[in-house]
Write an enzyme that holds these catalytic residues in place. Sequence first.
Site, short mmCIF file in Angstrom:
data_model
loop_
_atom_site.label_atom_id
_atom_site.label_comp_id
_atom_site.label_asym_id
_atom_site.label_seq_id
_atom_site.Cartn_x
_atom_site.Cartn_y
_atom_site.Cartn_z
N ARG A 1 -1.57 -2.32 -7.50
CA ARG A 1 -1.12 -0.93 -7.63
C ARG A 1 0.25 -0.84 -8.27
O ARG A 1 1.13 -1.64 -8.00
CB ARG A 1 -1.10 -0.27 -6.24
CG ARG A 1 -2.43 0.30 -5.86
CD ARG A 1 -2.51 0.72 -4.41
NE ARG A 1 -1.41 1.54 -3.91
CZ ARG A 1 -1.37 2.05 -2.68
NH1 ARG A 1 -2.39 1.83 -1.86
NH2 ARG A 1 -0.36 2.76 -2.28
N ARG B 1 -0.56 -7.55 -1.98
CA ARG B 1 -1.88 -6.92 -1.97
C ARG B 1 -2.51 -6.87 -3.37
O ARG B 1 -1.86 -6.60 -4.35
CB ARG B 1 -1.75 -5.50 -1.43
CG ARG B 1 -2.97 -4.64 -1.65
CD ARG B 1 -2.90 -3.33 -0.94
NE ARG B 1 -1.75 -2.53 -1.30
CZ ARG B 1 -1.40 -1.42 -0.69
NH1 ARG B 1 -2.10 -0.99 0.34
NH2 ARG B 1 -0.36 -0.76 -1.08
N ARG C 1 0.21 13.96 6.05
CA ARG C 1 1.48 13.23 5.90
C ARG C 1 2.69 14.11 6.12
O ARG C 1 3.81 13.61 6.03
CB ARG C 1 1.55 12.70 4.48
CG ARG C 1 1.31 11.22 4.33
CD ARG C 1 1.28 10.97 2.85
NE ARG C 1 1.65 9.65 2.50
CZ ARG C 1 0.79 8.66 2.26
NH1 ARG C 1 -0.49 8.85 2.41
NH2 ARG C 1 1.22 7.50 1.89
N LYS D 1 -4.22 0.90 7.10
CA LYS D 1 -5.10 2.07 7.19
C LYS D 1 -6.35 1.87 6.34
O LYS D 1 -7.48 2.06 6.80
CB LYS D 1 -4.36 3.35 6.72
CG LYS D 1 -3.07 3.63 7.47
CD LYS D 1 -2.37 4.89 6.97
CE LYS D 1 -1.84 4.81 5.54
NZ LYS D 1 -0.71 3.88 5.37
N ARG E 1 8.70 4.74 -0.12
CA ARG E 1 7.51 5.21 0.62
C ARG E 1 7.74 5.13 2.12
O ARG E 1 7.34 6.01 2.88
CB ARG E 1 6.28 4.37 0.21
CG ARG E 1 5.75 4.76 -1.19
CD ARG E 1 4.96 3.65 -1.86
NE ARG E 1 3.81 3.21 -1.11
CZ ARG E 1 3.14 2.08 -1.36
NH1 ARG E 1 3.53 1.29 -2.37
NH2 ARG E 1 2.12 1.74 -0.64
P1 AP5 Z 1 -3.74 -1.76 3.55
O1 AP5 Z 1 -4.90 -1.62 4.47
O2 AP5 Z 1 -3.97 -1.66 2.10
O3 AP5 Z 1 -2.56 -0.78 4.04
P2 AP5 Z 1 -2.46 0.81 4.00
O4 AP5 Z 1 -1.97 1.25 5.35
O5 AP5 Z 1 -3.70 1.42 3.49
O6 AP5 Z 1 -1.24 0.94 3.00
P3 AP5 Z 1 -1.03 1.84 1.71
O7 AP5 Z 1 0.03 1.17 0.90
O8 AP5 Z 1 -2.32 2.16 1.06
O9 AP5 Z 1 -0.43 3.11 2.36
P4 AP5 Z 1 0.34 4.22 1.66
O10 AP5 Z 1 0.33 5.21 2.76
O11 AP5 Z 1 1.67 3.86 1.17
O12 AP5 Z 1 -0.51 4.52 0.34
P5 AP5 Z 1 -1.52 5.66 -0.05
O13 AP5 Z 1 -2.51 5.10 -0.98
O14 AP5 Z 1 -1.98 6.39 1.14
O15 AP5 Z 1 -3.04 -3.16 3.87
C1 AP5 Z 1 -1.97 -3.64 3.08
C2 AP5 Z 1 -2.12 -5.15 2.83
O16 AP5 Z 1 -1.95 -5.86 4.06
C3 AP5 Z 1 -3.50 -5.56 2.30
O17 AP5 Z 1 -3.32 -6.58 1.35
C4 AP5 Z 1 -4.23 -6.07 3.53
O18 AP5 Z 1 -5.15 -7.09 3.19
C5 AP5 Z 1 -3.11 -6.61 4.39
N1 AP5 Z 1 -3.35 -6.37 5.81
C6 AP5 Z 1 -3.88 -5.25 6.39
N2 AP5 Z 1 -3.92 -5.38 7.73
C7 AP5 Z 1 -3.38 -6.60 8.00
C8 AP5 Z 1 -3.13 -7.32 9.23
N3 AP5 Z 1 -3.46 -6.81 10.43
N4 AP5 Z 1 -2.55 -8.54 9.13
C9 AP5 Z 1 -2.22 -9.07 7.92
N5 AP5 Z 1 -2.45 -8.44 6.73
C10 AP5 Z 1 -3.01 -7.23 6.78
O19 AP5 Z 1 -0.56 6.66 -0.88
C11 AP5 Z 1 -0.01 6.28 -2.12
C12 AP5 Z 1 0.81 7.42 -2.70
O20 AP5 Z 1 -0.05 8.56 -2.94
C13 AP5 Z 1 1.91 7.98 -1.78
O21 AP5 Z 1 3.11 7.24 -1.90
C14 AP5 Z 1 2.03 9.43 -2.31
O22 AP5 Z 1 2.78 9.47 -3.50
C15 AP5 Z 1 0.59 9.79 -2.64
N6 AP5 Z 1 -0.10 10.40 -1.49
C16 AP5 Z 1 -1.21 9.89 -0.84
N7 AP5 Z 1 -1.59 10.70 0.16
C17 AP5 Z 1 -0.72 11.74 0.17
C18 AP5 Z 1 -0.58 12.89 1.01
N8 AP5 Z 1 -1.41 13.12 2.03
N9 AP5 Z 1 0.44 13.75 0.72
C19 AP5 Z 1 1.27 13.54 -0.31
N10 AP5 Z 1 1.21 12.46 -1.13
C20 AP5 Z 1 0.22 11.56 -0.89
MG MG Z 2 -4.21 2.51 1.74
#
Ligand code: AP5
Ligand code: MG
Length: 215
Positions: free
Chosen positions: A161, A127, A88, A13, A172
């Site tokens: 992270r 990552r 979410r 994402k 997660r």
């Molecule tokens: P990346 O693009 O970083 O993946 P992502 O989908 O953004 O994954 P996240 O881990 O950020 O998602 P998340 O939903 O767990 O975390 P968030 O920050 O939202 O890609 C990952 C890796 O793969 C990178 O190294 C990239 O280079 C590589 N990659 C990407 N695409 C690729 C491909 N096609 N092929 C190969 N490699 C690839 O949330 C974190 C925490 O915050 C949550 O756990 C929760 O506690 C809180 N939180 C956030 N939002 C909310 C909400 N709306 N409600 C409640 N709690 C929330």
């Molecule tokens: Mg992300």
Amino acid sequence: MNIILLGPPGAGKGTQASRLVADRGMVQLSTGDMLRAAVKAGTPVGLQAKAVMESGGLVSDEIVSGIIGERLDEMDRDSGAIFDGYPRTEAQAHSLDTLLGDRGRDLDHVIELEVDEDALVERITGRFTCAKCGEGYHDKFKLPKFEGVCDVCGSSEFKRRADDNEETVRTRMAEYRAKTAPILPIYEARGLVKRVDGMADIDEVTRQIEAILDA
Ligand code: AP5
Ligand code: MG
């Protein structure tokens, strides 16, 4: 145009959102990034969110919908929004409808990144990001062109992270299956869901998303 990027942790994402920002001038609204910034700054929201995020659980709906509303108000009316990691839960999906409706915005697409969960642990544990500009990298899939130097800003400081360890990733993912995947039918009923192959390489995923936005 306002879109949601939906998919489990590590689906890509953030990677795809930052490309749309660079290519189309859209604005990325990542609740994860906003919460991490709040934790770092030690704000009241950050103090409440820190332990929840480290455990892999979800921060309260009120907090995240509150910060999304604030960001929408700061945005230029003509800029499109990319919702990354929000909504979410069903409650957040309903809040988003209200937040957009109140501001005269429509939701155009909900793009689901379809991925194989087993591959995601490797993506997440490998990552890292530039500590200065935030550019994302991966130990195996996207190394900087020159070792130890950020491609974008030239900094040599990188960070990982706190929630990117295998145990927290499993929590997660379980949260995604239990609380986030069930919001897809809401958008399916409105004909908004488009699917892309999140297991393809990063450039190909971008091409598939661009094709949806240009259709
Ligand atoms: P990346 O693009 O970083 O993946 P992502 O989908 O953004 O994954 P996240 O881990 O950020 O998602 P998340 O939903 O767990 O975390 P968030 O920050 O939202 O890609 C990952 C890796 O793969 C990178 O190294 C990239 O280079 C590589 N990659 C990407 N695409 C690729 C491909 N096609 N092929 C190969 N490699 C690839 O949330 C974190 C925490 O915050 C949550 O756990 C929760 O506690 C809180 N939180 C956030 N939002 C909310 C909400 N709306 N409600 C409640 N709690 C929330
Ligand atoms: Mg992300």
